[in-house]
Design a protein around this motif. Structure first.
Motif, PDB file in Angstrom:
ATOM      1  N   UNK A  11       0.807  -1.217  -0.075  1.00 14.96           N
ATOM      2  CA  UNK A  11      -0.113   0.125  -0.003  1.00 14.96           C
ATOM      3  C   UNK A  11       0.990   1.314  -0.043  1.00 14.96           C
ATOM      4  N   UNK A  12       0.677   2.020  -0.904  1.00 15.94           N
ATOM      5  CA  UNK A  12       1.092   3.431  -0.967  1.00 15.94           C
ATOM      6  C   UNK A  12       1.021   4.227   0.319  1.00 15.94           C
ATOM      7  N   UNK A  13       2.338   4.759   0.894  1.00 12.14           N
ATOM      8  CA  UNK A  13       2.358   5.466   2.340  1.00 12.14           C
ATOM      9  C   UNK A  13       2.677   6.738   2.052  1.00 12.14           C
ATOM     10  N   UNK A  14       3.475   7.070   1.117  1.00  9.80           N
ATOM     11  CA  UNK A  14       3.927   8.298   0.714  1.00  9.80           C
ATOM     12  C   UNK A  14       4.440   8.472  -0.706  1.00  9.80           C
ATOM     13  N   UNK A  15       4.668   9.722  -1.308  1.00 11.70           N
ATOM     14  CA  UNK A  15       4.960   9.736  -2.684  1.00 11.70           C
ATOM     15  C   UNK A  15       5.584  11.294  -2.865  1.00 11.70           C
ATOM     16  N   UNK A  16       6.770  11.412  -3.221  1.00 12.89           N
ATOM     17  CA  UNK A  16       7.368  12.526  -3.766  1.00 12.89           C
ATOM     18  C   UNK A  16       7.876  12.807  -5.056  1.00 12.89           C
ATOM     19  N   UNK A  17       7.876  13.969  -5.311  1.00 13.36           N
ATOM     20  CA  UNK A  17       8.101  14.314  -6.616  1.00 13.36           C
ATOM     21  C   UNK A  17       9.313  15.469  -6.725  1.00 13.36           C
ATOM     22  N   UNK A  18      10.684  15.265  -7.360  1.00 17.11           N
ATOM     23  CA  UNK A  18      11.646  16.135  -7.216  1.00 17.11           C
ATOM     24  C   UNK A  18      11.747  16.504  -8.890  1.00 17.11           C
ATOM     25  N   UNK A  19      12.087  17.897  -9.073  1.00 12.75           N
ATOM     26  CA  UNK A  19      12.291  18.168 -10.450  1.00 12.75           C
ATOM     27  C   UNK A  19      13.851  18.439 -10.878  1.00 12.75           C
ATOM     28  N   UNK A  20      14.106  18.076 -11.907  1.00 13.04           N
ATOM     29  CA  UNK A  20      15.295  18.579 -12.587  1.00 13.04           C
ATOM     30  C   UNK A  20      15.617  18.904 -13.975  1.00 13.04           C
ATOM     31  N   UNK A  21      16.479  19.524 -14.563  1.00  9.02           N
ATOM     32  CA  UNK A  21      16.705  19.597 -15.938  1.00  9.02           C
ATOM     33  C   UNK A  21      17.983  19.036 -16.570  1.00  9.02           C
TER      34      UNK A  21
END
Length: 489
Positions: free
Chosen positions: A403-413
């Motif tokens: 079961x998903x308990x957390x999700x994060x998104x980090x951006x880069x170029x």
């Protein structure tokens, strides 16, 4: 057992940076906005404490509801407008009269606010509203909306600041309606779709109903177990009033389901004290408990200032806190695949899935690992494709049951590798300086550090066709640069 208690308008802008995570953009009400979008309320609570539940993955990234542009002639299909056609955000397509939090609004001039976490060159913003006779218990289709936008804002093919406000003349409506805000990006074939659930003047206590005031919300954010309890805490000008507390003990697994206990608690509040009501207001002015979010009301002349929700639940261990470090904000594209060297650390045993996506949502790398409590692990991700532009590192943390308990998104170029500039005697101009003087055989130094020569007639006319927003013939950069230029080094 341990327990724990259609008008063309001008855009007004603000340059204050968003406090939220990076991504793209969403309808907000941080500064001047009158209402939040459906996806926004999946992650952030309204000022009243109300929040959407059961949203699925969009609760982690409301800024990413992005689909094909061209609405209404093209764009997401009927039935999938709220999710922009993205299967991962399909929960947003659910549509009933009581599924989503509704935010109060009046017809006339209102401010709609966008918060951007990765702004783009913009063609325009358009706002649509459901027909007066729409059916709120059917999925959203083009037939649900008046397809003539009531507000259009020209983006002038420029990047907006991190927060933008549009003053729009909202049409007359009664009761529950949905506004569709479309942000049409100018540098890709994409647009962002935000639906907004609104309740018009005359049907909301804080905007025209004289009898009631809103003082809190029963938001079913989690399931409860048998033996748990949930209760309301009532506060007046002197402090908490324990004598007005209403408590619901969970007696079965079914009753512990979030929507079930929310309705049961709202019903019990009704039965306990007629001066405090909980539920949603119907078209006749009655407040009825519902299976979902229930607003808490008190009489207009009541001394009660606010009502909070309290829980008495079995103690559960805190979920694993996972940190992914080592990601740079920018990587240079070279002769070999771009590699990300990362370090992953967790406060508890966890299964972790890490993916890299480009702006087109293509998966370029993936790694699944199990990590032990307070341990760190180095990983290397080699991208399968290295093209310039915006990319995302998405980290998902799962429990032992998957079961998903957390999700994060980090951006880069990713950016092109530049070479050392050639001596100035090897070219005539630095592109795009002296643009009007370009002709056949003219040599320019382009932004990538290479020298290009303008082709002879009849292609030499393309060499002058350039502006900040028209770059298809820009040497080494534009989609059609080879029609105008020869690369010399």
């Amino acid at each position: 057992m341990k327990h724990s208690k259609l008008w063309l308008v001008l855009a007004t802008t603000s340059t204050i940076m968003s406090p939220y995570v990076k991504g793209h953009g969403y309808i907000s009400a941080v500064e001047k906005g009158v209402v939040e979008g459906r996806a926004t309320l999946c992650k952030f609570s309204a000022k009243t404490g109300e929040k959407n539940i059961g949203c699925g993955p969009v609760q982690w990234e409301p800024q990413s509801v992005e689909g094909p542009d061209g609405f209404p002639e093209a764009g997401p299909p009927d039935g999938q407008i709220a999710s922009a056609g993205l299967a991962s955000f399909s929960n947003l397509n659910e549509q009933t009269s009581n599924r989503w939090v509704k935010r109060p609004i009046r017809s006339g001039m209102q401010n709609f606010e966008w918060t951007y976490t990765a702004n783009h060159v913009t063609r325009n913003w358009r706002y649509y509203i459901t027909q007066p006779n729409w059916n709120p218990n059917q999925v959203l289709t083009r037939a649900s909306f008046d397809l003539t936008p009531f507000c259009v804002v020209d983006g002038n093919m420029r990047k907006p600041p991190k927060r933008t406000t549009h003053a729009c003349d909202v049409p007359d409506r009664n009761g529950y309606h949905v506004i569709l805000a479309v942000w049409d990006v100018g540098d890709t074939a994409a647009a962002f779709y935000n639906v907004i659930d609104v309740q018009f003047n005359g049907d909301t206590p804080d905007q025209g109903t004289p009898k009631w005031s809103q003082v809190g919300t029963i938001t079913p954010t989690m399931d409860l177990k048998k033996g748990d309890a949930v209760f309301i805490r009532v506060f007046d000008s002197s402090g908490e009033r324990p004598d007005l507390q209403t408590r619901l003990s969970i007696e079965s697994k079914q009753q512990g389901q979030s929507n079930q206990w929310a309705q049961a608690l709202a019903k019990k509040v009704h039965e306990a004290d007629n001066s405090i009501q909980a539920g949603q207001l119907d078209g006749k002015g009655s407040i009825l408990p519902v299976f979902g979010v229930n607003t808490i009301w008190v009489a207009k002349d009541s001394d009660i200032k606010r009502v909070e929700i309290g829980y008495d639940v079995k103690t559960s261990p805190a979920p694993a806190d996972v940190k992914v470090t080592g990601l740079n904000s920018e990587y240079t594209i070279g002769d070999t695949p771009v590699e990300l060297l990362l370090n992953v650390k967790s406060t508890d045993n966890a299964d972790i899935i890490i993916n890299v996506y480009n702006h087109a949502q293509e998966s370029l790398a993936s790694n699944k690992l199990s990590i032990s409590k307070d341990k760190a692990q180095d990983i290397k991700l080699a991208l399968s494709k290295s093209e310039p532009g915006h990319h995302m590192l998405v980290t998902r943390v799962q429990d032992k049951d998957g079961k998903l308990i957390n999700q994060t998104t980090q951006d880069f170029m990713l950016v092109w590798k530049t070479t050392a500039p050639a001596p100035s005697d090897k070219y005539d101009f630095l592109f795009p300086e002296n643009l009007k003087e370009y002709k056949a055989q003219t040599k320019v130094m382009a932004k990538d550090g290479h020298i290009y020569q303008c082709k002879p007639f009849p292609n030499d006319g393309f060499c002058k066709q350039w502006s900040k927003h028209t770059t298809q013939y820009e040497p080494g950069v534009g989609d059609s640069w080879s029609m105008a230029w020869n690369k010399l080094n």
